[in-house]
Design a protein around this motif. Structure first.
Motif, short mmCIF file in Angstrom:
data_model
loop_
_atom_site.label_atom_id
_atom_site.label_comp_id
_atom_site.label_asym_id
_atom_site.label_seq_id
_atom_site.Cartn_x
_atom_site.Cartn_y
_atom_site.Cartn_z
N GLU A 28 -23.17 25.61 150.24
CA GLU A 28 -21.89 25.27 149.64
C GLU A 28 -21.85 25.64 148.16
OE1 GLU A 28 -23.67 23.06 151.57
OE2 GLU A 28 -22.42 23.17 153.37
N ILE A 29 -22.97 25.47 147.46
CA ILE A 29 -23.03 25.89 146.06
C ILE A 29 -22.80 27.39 145.97
CG2 ILE A 29 -24.64 26.24 144.11
CD1 ILE A 29 -23.42 23.45 144.10
N LEU A 30 -23.39 28.14 146.88
CA LEU A 30 -23.15 29.58 146.91
C LEU A 30 -21.67 29.87 147.13
CD1 LEU A 30 -24.11 32.51 146.86
CD2 LEU A 30 -24.66 32.30 149.29
N GLN A 31 -21.04 29.15 148.06
CA GLN A 31 -19.60 29.33 148.30
C GLN A 31 -18.79 29.05 147.03
OE1 GLN A 31 -19.01 26.59 151.63
NE2 GLN A 31 -18.27 28.33 152.84
N LEU A 32 -19.08 27.95 146.36
CA LEU A 32 -18.37 27.58 145.14
C LEU A 32 -18.56 28.62 144.04
CD1 LEU A 32 -18.99 23.77 144.47
CD2 LEU A 32 -16.77 24.88 144.71
N ARG A 33 -19.81 29.00 143.83
CA ARG A 33 -20.15 29.84 142.69
C ARG A 33 -19.94 31.33 142.93
NH1 ARG A 33 -22.23 27.18 138.55
NH2 ARG A 33 -23.36 28.97 137.77
N SER A 34 -19.59 31.70 144.17
CA SER A 34 -19.31 33.11 144.44
C SER A 34 -17.83 33.35 144.73
CB SER A 34 -20.15 33.60 145.62
OG SER A 34 -19.80 32.91 146.81
N ASN A 35 -17.05 32.28 144.81
CA ASN A 35 -15.63 32.39 145.17
C ASN A 35 -14.83 32.96 144.00
OD1 ASN A 35 -12.78 31.39 145.28
ND2 ASN A 35 -13.48 30.58 147.25
N THR A 36 -14.15 34.09 144.23
CA THR A 36 -13.42 34.74 143.13
C THR A 36 -12.25 33.89 142.65
OG1 THR A 36 -12.19 36.00 144.79
CG2 THR A 36 -14.04 37.11 143.74
N GLU A 37 -11.62 33.15 143.54
CA GLU A 37 -10.49 32.28 143.15
C GLU A 37 -10.97 31.18 142.20
OE1 GLU A 37 -6.56 31.18 143.00
OE2 GLU A 37 -7.40 32.96 143.93
N ILE A 38 -12.11 30.59 142.49
CA ILE A 38 -12.66 29.53 141.63
C ILE A 38 -13.18 30.13 140.33
CG2 ILE A 38 -14.52 27.80 141.43
CD1 ILE A 38 -14.25 27.46 144.53
N ASN A 39 -13.88 31.24 140.42
CA ASN A 39 -14.54 31.83 139.25
C ASN A 39 -13.60 32.54 138.28
OD1 ASN A 39 -17.32 31.13 139.45
ND2 ASN A 39 -17.48 32.50 141.20
N LYS A 40 -12.37 32.85 138.71
CA LYS A 40 -11.52 33.64 137.83
C LYS A 40 -11.20 32.93 136.51
CE LYS A 40 -6.98 32.60 139.83
NZ LYS A 40 -5.88 33.17 140.60
N PHE A 41 -11.30 31.61 136.49
CA PHE A 41 -11.03 30.87 135.27
C PHE A 41 -12.30 30.41 134.55
CE2 PHE A 41 -7.10 29.84 137.79
CZ PHE A 41 -6.26 30.67 137.05
N LEU A 42 -13.47 30.73 135.11
CA LEU A 42 -14.72 30.27 134.55
C LEU A 42 -15.52 31.42 133.96
CD1 LEU A 42 -15.71 27.86 137.44
CD2 LEU A 42 -14.72 27.25 135.23
N ASP A 43 -16.10 31.17 132.82
CA ASP A 43 -16.91 32.19 132.17
C ASP A 43 -18.36 32.00 132.60
OD1 ASP A 43 -17.77 34.20 130.50
OD2 ASP A 43 -17.93 32.88 128.76
N ARG A 44 -18.64 32.45 133.83
CA ARG A 44 -20.00 32.34 134.33
C ARG A 44 -20.28 33.51 135.27
NH1 ARG A 44 -19.24 27.26 138.43
NH2 ARG A 44 -18.15 28.36 140.07
N LYS A 45 -21.55 33.78 135.39
CA LYS A 45 -21.98 34.84 136.29
C LYS A 45 -21.93 34.30 137.73
CE LYS A 45 -26.12 37.21 137.13
NZ LYS A 45 -27.51 37.30 136.77
N PRO A 46 -21.17 34.93 138.61
CA PRO A 46 -21.10 34.42 139.98
C PRO A 46 -22.44 34.51 140.71
CG PRO A 46 -19.48 36.17 139.61
CD PRO A 46 -20.35 36.11 138.40
N SER A 47 -22.67 33.54 141.57
CA SER A 47 -23.85 33.60 142.44
C SER A 47 -23.58 34.64 143.52
CB SER A 47 -24.10 32.25 143.09
OG SER A 47 -24.47 31.30 142.13
N LYS A 48 -24.59 35.42 143.84
CA LYS A 48 -24.44 36.45 144.87
C LYS A 48 -25.29 36.16 146.10
CE LYS A 48 -23.15 40.38 141.95
NZ LYS A 48 -22.99 39.82 140.63
N THR A 49 -26.36 35.40 145.91
CA THR A 49 -27.29 35.16 147.01
C THR A 49 -27.63 33.67 147.10
OG1 THR A 49 -29.27 35.37 145.62
CG2 THR A 49 -28.39 37.42 146.59
N LEU A 50 -28.22 33.30 148.21
CA LEU A 50 -28.69 31.93 148.39
C LEU A 50 -29.75 31.60 147.32
CD1 LEU A 50 -27.79 29.82 150.34
CD2 LEU A 50 -29.63 30.46 151.88
#
Length: 173
Positions: A28-50
């Motif tokens: 679920e953390i991977l889902q949250l941190r890799s989701n483009t909709e969630i990340n578009k407003f956050l200045d963070r590097k998206p997670s790509k892998t487990l």
């Protein structure tokens, strides 16, 4: 900030249980941190892998000291993480911290985050004795802005740390 707590505080609302993050939450953390909709407003590097997700979880667990409360949001009776909410950047002398949150998109518009945030804010004020809680959001993140306004946060500044895209909101007790 001195928690003086032996165990991590589990917070329970009418529908939700806010509990400590664990390695079992990696999918679920991977889902949250890799989701483009969630990340578009956050200045963070998206997670790509487990492995990215597990490394993030490990960093949170190691940081859980007197400076960070990081809860997973779950529906009561279920263990699946549907979002996270945290208190961080404590300034003990000022009795102040910052709040952050994110929710899997399929759980949007269900009142989940306002329910979780009210509980966490209550904990921050009543148990930790905080007087001020800040939140920073992107100027185009209307759902976050609406949430903060519903929680009685007041808009302070349109630009945060010379970033014209960020807005500072503050709740004062």
């Amino acid at each position: 900030m001195n928690k003086n707590l032996q165990t991590f505080p589990i917070l329970i609302t009418e529908r939700l249980t806010l509990r400590k993050l664990s390695k079992n939450d990696s999918e679920e953390i991977l889902q949250l941190r890799s989701n483009t909709e969630i990340n578009k407003f956050l200045d963070r590097k998206p997670s790509k892998t487990l492995e990215d997700a597990l490394n993030f979880i490990k960093s949170i667990i190691e940081d859980e000291s007197n400076e960070l409360f990081y809860w997973t949001i779950t529906k009561t009776g279920e263990d699946k993480l549907i979002g996270t909410i945290c208190l961080f950047d404590f300034l003990g002398g000022l009795k102040k911290c910052e709040i952050g949150y994110e929710l899997l998109t399929e759980y949007n518009c269900q009142g989940i985050m306002i329910e979780a945030a009210k509980k966490v804010i209550g904990y921050a004020i009543e148990t930790l004795g905080l007087k001020t809680i800040d939140a920073i959001t992107h100027k185009h993140n209307q759902s976050s802005t609406r949430l903060l306004q519903k929680l009685n946060f007041k808009k302070l500044e349109d630009a945060v740390e010379n970033n014209p895209n960020l807005i500072l909101f503050r709740l004062t007790t």
